[in-house]
Design an enzyme around this catalytic site. Structure first.
Site, PDB file in Angstrom:
ATOM      1  N   ARG A   1      63.243   4.919  19.733  1.00  0.00           N
ATOM      2  CA  ARG A   1      62.393   5.877  19.498  1.00  0.00           C
ATOM      3  C   ARG A   1      61.146   4.933  19.012  1.00  0.00           C
ATOM      4  NH1 ARG A   1      58.908   6.507  15.231  1.00  0.00           N
ATOM      5  NH2 ARG A   1      60.360   6.021  13.904  1.00  0.00           N
ATOM      6  N   ASP A   2      61.042   4.343  17.882  1.00  0.00           N
ATOM      7  CA  ASP A   2      59.781   3.607  17.177  1.00  0.00           C
ATOM      8  C   ASP A   2      59.489   2.630  18.219  1.00  0.00           C
ATOM      9  OD1 ASP A   2      58.034   2.835  15.545  1.00  0.00           O
ATOM     10  OD2 ASP A   2      59.441   2.953  13.784  1.00  0.00           O
TER      11      ASP A   2
ATOM     12  N   HIS B   1      57.766  -2.604   8.920  1.00  0.00           N
ATOM     13  CA  HIS B   1      57.200  -3.150  10.184  1.00  0.00           C
ATOM     14  C   HIS B   1      56.898  -4.353   9.737  1.00  0.00           C
ATOM     15  CE1 HIS B   1      56.838   0.532  13.098  1.00  0.00           C
ATOM     16  NE2 HIS B   1      57.147   1.034  12.003  1.00  0.00           N
TER      17      HIS B   1
ATOM     18  N   CYS C   1      53.494   2.024  16.000  1.00  0.00           N
ATOM     19  CA  CYS C   1      53.215   3.398  15.941  1.00  0.00           C
ATOM     20  C   CYS C   1      51.869   3.772  16.740  1.00  0.00           C
ATOM     21  CB  CYS C   1      52.790   4.020  14.410  1.00  0.00           C
ATOM     22  SG  CYS C   1      52.449   5.517  14.219  1.00  0.00           S
TER      23      CYS C   1
ATOM     24  N   ASN D   1      59.146  -2.739  13.999  1.00  0.00           N
ATOM     25  CA  ASN D   1      60.063  -2.774  12.852  1.00  0.00           C
ATOM     26  C   ASN D   1      60.573  -4.434  12.863  1.00  0.00           C
ATOM     27  OD1 ASN D   1      60.466   0.334  12.840  1.00  0.00           O
ATOM     28  ND2 ASN D   1      61.098  -0.401  10.957  1.00  0.00           N
TER      29      ASN D   1
HETATM   30  P1  HMG Z   1      48.965  19.997  17.172  1.00  0.00           P
HETATM   31  O1  HMG Z   1      48.142  19.607  18.387  1.00  0.00           O
HETATM   32  O2  HMG Z   1      48.278  20.076  16.025  1.00  0.00           O
HETATM   33  O3  HMG Z   1      49.864  21.279  17.409  1.00  0.00           O
HETATM   34  O4  HMG Z   1      50.076  18.664  17.415  1.00  0.00           O
HETATM   35  P2  HMG Z   1      49.784  22.801  17.826  1.00  0.00           P
HETATM   36  O5  HMG Z   1      50.843  23.471  16.950  1.00  0.00           O
HETATM   37  O6  HMG Z   1      48.521  22.974  17.533  1.00  0.00           O
HETATM   38  O7  HMG Z   1      50.224  22.678  19.446  1.00  0.00           O
HETATM   39  C1  HMG Z   1      49.574  22.212  20.406  1.00  0.00           C
HETATM   40  C2  HMG Z   1      50.421  22.049  21.561  1.00  0.00           C
HETATM   41  O8  HMG Z   1      51.328  21.112  21.364  1.00  0.00           O
HETATM   42  C3  HMG Z   1      50.848  23.370  22.161  1.00  0.00           C
HETATM   43  O9  HMG Z   1      50.840  23.329  23.520  1.00  0.00           O
HETATM   44  C4  HMG Z   1      52.185  23.263  21.423  1.00  0.00           C
HETATM   45  O10 HMG Z   1      53.064  24.129  22.015  1.00  0.00           O
HETATM   46  C5  HMG Z   1      52.719  21.738  21.707  1.00  0.00           C
HETATM   47  P3  HMG Z   1      50.071  23.729  24.449  1.00  0.00           P
HETATM   48  O11 HMG Z   1      49.717  25.306  24.077  1.00  0.00           O
HETATM   49  O12 HMG Z   1      48.595  23.158  24.294  1.00  0.00           O
HETATM   50  O13 HMG Z   1      50.212  23.566  25.844  1.00  0.00           O
HETATM   51  N1  HMG Z   1      53.554  21.377  20.748  1.00  0.00           N
HETATM   52  C6  HMG Z   1      54.650  20.589  21.213  1.00  0.00           C
HETATM   53  N2  HMG Z   1      55.227  20.490  22.502  1.00  0.00           N
HETATM   54  C7  HMG Z   1      56.415  19.731  22.302  1.00  0.00           C
HETATM   55  N3  HMG Z   1      57.112  19.569  21.129  1.00  0.00           N
HETATM   56  C8  HMG Z   1      56.794  19.849  20.117  1.00  0.00           C
HETATM   57  C9  HMG Z   1      55.449  20.478  19.951  1.00  0.00           C
HETATM   58  N4  HMG Z   1      54.770  20.819  18.959  1.00  0.00           N
HETATM   59  C10 HMG Z   1      53.673  21.621  19.468  1.00  0.00           C
HETATM   60  N5  HMG Z   1      57.491  19.588  19.051  1.00  0.00           N
HETATM   61  C11 HMG Z   1      51.872  17.783  16.492  1.00  0.00           C
HETATM   62  C12 HMG Z   1      50.789  18.587  16.097  1.00  0.00           C
HETATM   63  C13 HMG Z   1      52.740  17.383  15.348  1.00  0.00           C
HETATM   64  C14 HMG Z   1      52.919  18.530  17.786  1.00  0.00           C
HETATM   65  C15 HMG Z   1      51.473  16.485  17.097  1.00  0.00           C
HETATM   66  O14 HMG Z   1      50.361  15.885  16.186  1.00  0.00           O
HETATM   67  C16 HMG Z   1      52.542  15.300  17.485  1.00  0.00           C
HETATM   68  O15 HMG Z   1      53.174  15.608  18.238  1.00  0.00           O
HETATM   69  N6  HMG Z   1      52.385  14.157  16.685  1.00  0.00           N
HETATM   70  C17 HMG Z   1      53.235  13.090  16.953  1.00  0.00           C
HETATM   71  C18 HMG Z   1      52.861  11.772  16.812  1.00  0.00           C
HETATM   72  C19 HMG Z   1      53.915  10.812  16.581  1.00  0.00           C
HETATM   73  O16 HMG Z   1      54.884  11.022  17.403  1.00  0.00           O
HETATM   74  N7  HMG Z   1      53.850   9.698  16.028  1.00  0.00           N
HETATM   75  C20 HMG Z   1      54.621   8.813  16.065  1.00  0.00           C
HETATM   76  C21 HMG Z   1      56.009   9.061  15.385  1.00  0.00           C
HETATM   77  S1  HMG Z   1      55.573   8.851  13.286  1.00  0.00           S
HETATM   78  C22 HMG Z   1      55.856   7.129  13.304  1.00  0.00           C
HETATM   79  O17 HMG Z   1      55.999   6.263  14.197  1.00  0.00           O
HETATM   80  C23 HMG Z   1      56.044   6.590  11.796  1.00  0.00           C
HETATM   81  C24 HMG Z   1      57.603   6.480  11.546  1.00  0.00           C
HETATM   82  O18 HMG Z   1      58.124   5.195  12.386  1.00  0.00           O
HETATM   83  C25 HMG Z   1      57.469   5.680  10.169  1.00  0.00           C
HETATM   84  C26 HMG Z   1      56.598   4.663   9.957  1.00  0.00           C
HETATM   85  O19 HMG Z   1      56.502   3.673  10.569  1.00  0.00           O
HETATM   86  O20 HMG Z   1      55.897   4.521   8.769  1.00  0.00           O
HETATM   87  C27 HMG Z   1      58.316   7.546  11.486  1.00  0.00           C
HETATM   88 MG    MG Z   2      57.839   3.292  12.298  1.00  0.00          MG
END
Ligand code: HMG
Ligand code: MG
Length: 320
Positions: free
Chosen positions: A35-36, A229, A260, A269
């Protein structure tokens, strides 16, 4: 002279020292490479390779492999095939396969593919939270409330991530108080484990020690994990600090894959191979076969045509 001799006699040997330190302590590794790691690879990795990666990892003794995410495919196209991945992997009954979900919509999709654990994610930094999930920290809790409720109704375990514990790519400094407050809130809401993320790898042993000493009086250490990381090469040392403070769950990524997409320049990581090497030498029991992980690290690095990000993987290259 006699004093020095006495001191030498009473000083434990290196082996006695390390073994007495962590002997018989079980340390859980949460492998986050699929995933990450793969969320940050520029090209889209074919589903079949993702499935092979997870299947190989699950034969190494790992107890937890975070396999994909159910986020918006517009935000992270690399993991848009989450459903297919989850339906094609060969599940090892001794392993759990958590997935990352940002909201109810993500959980509803994930529930169709037999998941048993999710990771929800927010941050200790307002600026990062906005860039990563497009809402404030407070709003992230509002999104999590119905997600957690549905997860509980379905008997799904919930892990909570707190990003930017040691610094933020957008706002810089992050308060220890904010890390403690966000972690506490996630625990109160029903998370059973909080993974503290040094998202951009700016933590050093001194900084992580200060952070842990500030937050541990307010949080149950048995519910904490570290997610380090390795951007500046500090991650193994930071894990050691965590170990010394009683933390026994660490996230890592095979061959150091990842980063990320919303934290420019952050590398992967801590490599699982490097983490295992350090833990095993310090007397910890992980139940993981390091050689098997090394082999898998070469498999995925070879497929991606990248340099293996694990020092141990390079030193013990079974193919060289
Ligand atoms: P948004 O644009 O604010 O969401 O995104 P929304 O609710 O306004 O919806 C917009 C569109 O997204 C809509 O579709 C929704 O249906 C769709 P449209 O009508 O435009 O066709 N939608 C989705 N589609 C599929 N699956 C879903 C979903 N939710 C809404 N779950 C949102 C908000 C959270 C969805 C967006 O910002 C997002 O997906 N962000 C993810 C970012 C991400 O994955 N980042 C990397 C992971 S975090 C990380 O790596 C850190 C970590 O490792 C820890 C660390 O290292 O610190 C965990
Ligand atoms: Mg991470």
């Amino acid at each position: 002279m006699r004093v020095i001799k006495k001191l030498l006699q009473s000083r434990p040997t290196r082996t006695q020292h390390t073994l007495s330190r962590f002997l018989s302590d079980f340390v859980k590794i949460v492998e986050v490479g699929p995933r990450d790691g793969l969320q940050n690879v520029k090209s889209i990795v074919p589903t079949e390779i993702k499935v092979q990666l997870i299947d190989k990892l699950s034969l190494s003794g790992l107890k937890s492999i975070e396999s994909t995410s159910f986020v918006s495919p517009k935000w992270v196209p690399q993991l848009a095939d989450g459903k297919e991945v989850m339906s094609r992997i060969s599940r090892n009954p001794d392993c759990v396969y958590p997935v990352l979900v940002p909201n109810l919509k993500g959980l509803e999709s994930a529930l169709t593919c037999g998941i048993t654990e999710i990771g929800i994610f927010t941050a200790a930094s307002e600026a990062f939270c906005k860039k990563n999930i497009n809402c404030s920290i407070e709003e992230s809790f509002e999104r999590f409330a119905p997600t957690i409720e549905l997860a509980k109704e379905n008997g799904i375990a919930i892990r909570g991530y707190v990003s930017c514990i040691a610094g933020c790519p957008y706002q810089g400094h992050v308060d220890h108080g904010s890390v403690a407050k966000v972690s506490q809130k996630l625990l109160e809401m029903g998370c059973s484990e909080i993974s503290l993320g040094d998202t951009i790898g700016v933590g050093t042993p001194g900084k992580i020690k200060e952070l842990l000493q500030a937050i541990l009086p307010h949080l149950p250490v048995e519910n904490l994990a570290l997610h380090m990381h390795d951007t500046y090469g500090q991650a193994v040392a930071n894990v050691y600090v965590g170990l010394d403070h009683g933390i026994r769950v660490f996230d890592s990524s095979v061959s150091g894959l990842g980063g990320c997409p919303y934290a420019q320049g952050a590398s992967g990581n801590v490599a699982t191979e490097d983490l295992l090497y350090m833990l095993h030498d310090n007397g910890c029991d992980t139940g993981v076969d390091i050689d098997s992980v090394i082999e898998t690290g070469h498999f995925i690095s070879g497929f991606l045509e990248r340099i293996n990000g694990s020092k141990v993987g390079i030193a013990k290259n079974p193919r060289s």
